[in-house]
Design a protein around this motif. Structure first.
Motif, PDB file in Angstrom:
ATOM      1  N   PRO A  89       0.797  -1.230   0.000  1.00 46.60           N
ATOM      2  CA  PRO A  89       0.000   0.000   0.000  1.00 46.60           C
ATOM      3  C   PRO A  89       0.835   1.288   0.000  1.00 46.60           C
ATOM      4  O   PRO A  89       0.365   2.329  -0.447  1.00 46.60           O
ATOM      5  CB  PRO A  89      -0.831  -0.111   1.285  1.00 46.60           C
ATOM      6  N   GLN A  90       2.084   1.226   0.450  1.00 46.80           N
ATOM      7  CA  GLN A  90       2.933   2.413   0.462  1.00 46.80           C
ATOM      8  C   GLN A  90       3.160   2.941  -0.955  1.00 46.80           C
ATOM      9  O   GLN A  90       3.290   4.146  -1.153  1.00 46.80           O
ATOM     10  CB  GLN A  90       4.284   2.117   1.141  1.00 46.80           C
ATOM     11  N   LEU A  91       3.173   2.058  -1.951  1.00 46.30           N
ATOM     12  CA  LEU A  91       3.355   2.509  -3.331  1.00 46.30           C
ATOM     13  C   LEU A  91       2.226   3.441  -3.756  1.00 46.30           C
ATOM     14  O   LEU A  91       2.459   4.401  -4.490  1.00 46.30           O
ATOM     15  CB  LEU A  91       3.437   1.311  -4.285  1.00 46.30           C
ATOM     16  N   THR A  92       1.013   3.179  -3.290  1.00 45.71           N
ATOM     17  CA  THR A  92      -0.121   4.039  -3.627  1.00 45.71           C
ATOM     18  C   THR A  92       0.026   5.395  -2.943  1.00 45.71           C
ATOM     19  O   THR A  92      -0.269   6.431  -3.552  1.00 45.71           O
ATOM     20  CB  THR A  92      -1.447   3.357  -3.234  1.00 45.71           C
ATOM     21  N   GLN A  93       0.503   5.401  -1.704  1.00 46.51           N
ATOM     22  CA  GLN A  93       0.762   6.681  -1.026  1.00 46.51           C
ATOM     23  C   GLN A  93       1.840   7.463  -1.777  1.00 46.51           C
ATOM     24  O   GLN A  93       1.728   8.683  -1.948  1.00 46.51           O
ATOM     25  CB  GLN A  93       1.179   6.437   0.433  1.00 46.51           C
ATOM     26  N   ASP A  94       2.873   6.761  -2.243  1.00 40.85           N
ATOM     27  CA  ASP A  94       3.931   7.410  -3.028  1.00 40.85           C
ATOM     28  C   ASP A  94       3.365   7.968  -4.340  1.00 40.85           C
ATOM     29  O   ASP A  94       3.734   9.056  -4.774  1.00 40.85           O
ATOM     30  CB  ASP A  94       5.062   6.428  -3.325  1.00 40.85           C
ATOM     31  N   PHE A  95       2.469   7.189  -4.965  1.00 45.79           N
ATOM     32  CA  PHE A  95       1.818   7.626  -6.201  1.00 45.79           C
ATOM     33  C   PHE A  95       1.092   8.952  -5.989  1.00 45.79           C
ATOM     34  O   PHE A  95       1.289   9.914  -6.726  1.00 45.79           O
ATOM     35  CB  PHE A  95       0.841   6.548  -6.679  1.00 45.79           C
ATOM     36  N   LEU A  96       0.264   9.009  -4.953  1.00 48.32           N
ATOM     37  CA  LEU A  96      -0.506  10.226  -4.683  1.00 48.32           C
ATOM     38  C   LEU A  96       0.406  11.403  -4.336  1.00 48.32           C
ATOM     39  O   LEU A  96       0.169  12.523  -4.785  1.00 48.32           O
ATOM     40  CB  LEU A  96      -1.513   9.982  -3.567  1.00 48.32           C
ATOM     41  N   ALA A  97       1.459  11.154  -3.567  1.00 50.39           N
ATOM     42  CA  ALA A  97       2.400  12.229  -3.220  1.00 50.39           C
ATOM     43  C   ALA A  97       3.096  12.750  -4.467  1.00 50.39           C
ATOM     44  O   ALA A  97       3.317  13.959  -4.609  1.00 50.39           O
ATOM     45  CB  ALA A  97       3.423  11.723  -2.204  1.00 50.39           C
ATOM     46  N   SER A  98       3.405  11.863  -5.399  1.00 50.92           N
ATOM     47  CA  SER A  98       4.081  12.258  -6.631  1.00 50.92           C
ATOM     48  C   SER A  98       3.196  13.130  -7.512  1.00 50.92           C
ATOM     49  O   SER A  98       3.690  13.967  -8.268  1.00 50.92           O
ATOM     50  CB  SER A  98       4.524  11.016  -7.400  1.00 50.92           C
ATOM     51  N   LEU A  99       1.876  12.949  -7.413  1.00 54.35           N
ATOM     52  CA  LEU A  99       0.959  13.758  -8.227  1.00 54.35           C
ATOM     53  C   LEU A  99       0.865  15.200  -7.732  1.00 54.35           C
ATOM     54  O   LEU A  99       0.532  16.097  -8.505  1.00 54.35           O
ATOM     55  CB  LEU A  99      -0.450  13.150  -8.228  1.00 54.35           C
ATOM     56  N   GLU A 100       1.138  15.407  -6.454  1.00 55.18           N
ATOM     57  CA  GLU A 100       1.041  16.747  -5.872  1.00 55.18           C
ATOM     58  C   GLU A 100      -0.314  17.379  -6.195  1.00 55.18           C
ATOM     59  O   GLU A 100      -0.404  18.479  -6.740  1.00 55.18           O
ATOM     60  CB  GLU A 100       2.186  17.640  -6.359  1.00 55.18           C
ATOM     61  N   LEU A 101      -1.378  16.666  -5.860  1.00 55.43           N
ATOM     62  CA  LEU A 101      -2.736  17.128  -6.141  1.00 55.43           C
ATOM     63  C   LEU A 101      -3.051  18.408  -5.386  1.00 55.43           C
ATOM     64  O   LEU A 101      -2.613  18.610  -4.259  1.00 55.43           O
ATOM     65  CB  LEU A 101      -3.754  16.066  -5.744  1.00 55.43           C
TER      66      LEU A 101
END
Length: 182
Positions: free
Chosen positions: A14-26
């Protein structure tokens, strides 16, 4: 009414999904309406579980949603999108990240993101959708999800009329943000 952003991860930490969202900088309003399907608790490919999750957390079928799915999560997301629509829901878009081998059809905008050109090309045989993106140079499957901001590649725009498709060199994260602001 601003849409909910529904994240349908694959089978991974699940940490990969948190990294994904952080990378988007929504930015707002997206940051306030992000729901992550708990693929660590239910099968990522299960449309039934995704639909139950949507009904439990959103409730109102009329609330518009955008789905971003990855790998096995693409299987569940596309079927859940059809189901949500059959219930009267509004699908603003489905963004399929590395959903290789998954047929993608629907009467809502569908966008593919692939970790390399071969995946992009061969997946398009099962439904190209609208604007798409592929990594160039290629990137590892999980790295695409973990770090879309570090993934360079080509945004392939749907051709208009007889014109060839336009290509713009950007990151996968920039491509996703462009789709969300449409």
């Amino acid at each position: 009414m601003s849409p909910y952003l529904i994240i349908c991860p694959g089978i991974h930490d699940p940490q990969l999904t948190q990294d994904f969202l952080a990378s988007l900088e929504l930015s707002s309003p997206w940051t306030e309406k992000v729901l992550i399907f708990p693929a660590q608790d239910y099968p990522a490919y299960s449309a039934i579980h995704i639909l139950e999750f949507l009904q439990r957390h959103i409730g109102l079928v009329k609330t518009p949603i955008v789905l971003i799915s990855f790998s096995a999560g693409v299987v569940g997301a596309i079927a859940a999108a059809w189901g949500w629509q059959l219930l009267g829901g509004n699908i603003q878009a489905l963004i399929a990240v590395d959903g290789w081998g998954v047929p993608l059809y629907g009467n809502f905008p569908i966008h593919r993101i692939s970790h390399d050109y071969f995946t992009h090309w061969s997946s398009a045989l099962l439904g190209a959708g609208e604007d798409s993106f592929y990594a160039s140079p290629p990137i590892a499957h999980l790295d695409l999800w973990r770090s879309p901001g570090q993934c360079q590649g080509w945004w392939v725009q749907v051709p208009i009329g007889e014109q060839p498709p336009q290509r713009i060199y950007i990151t996968a994260a920039e491509f996703i943000i462009q789709l969300l602001v449409k």
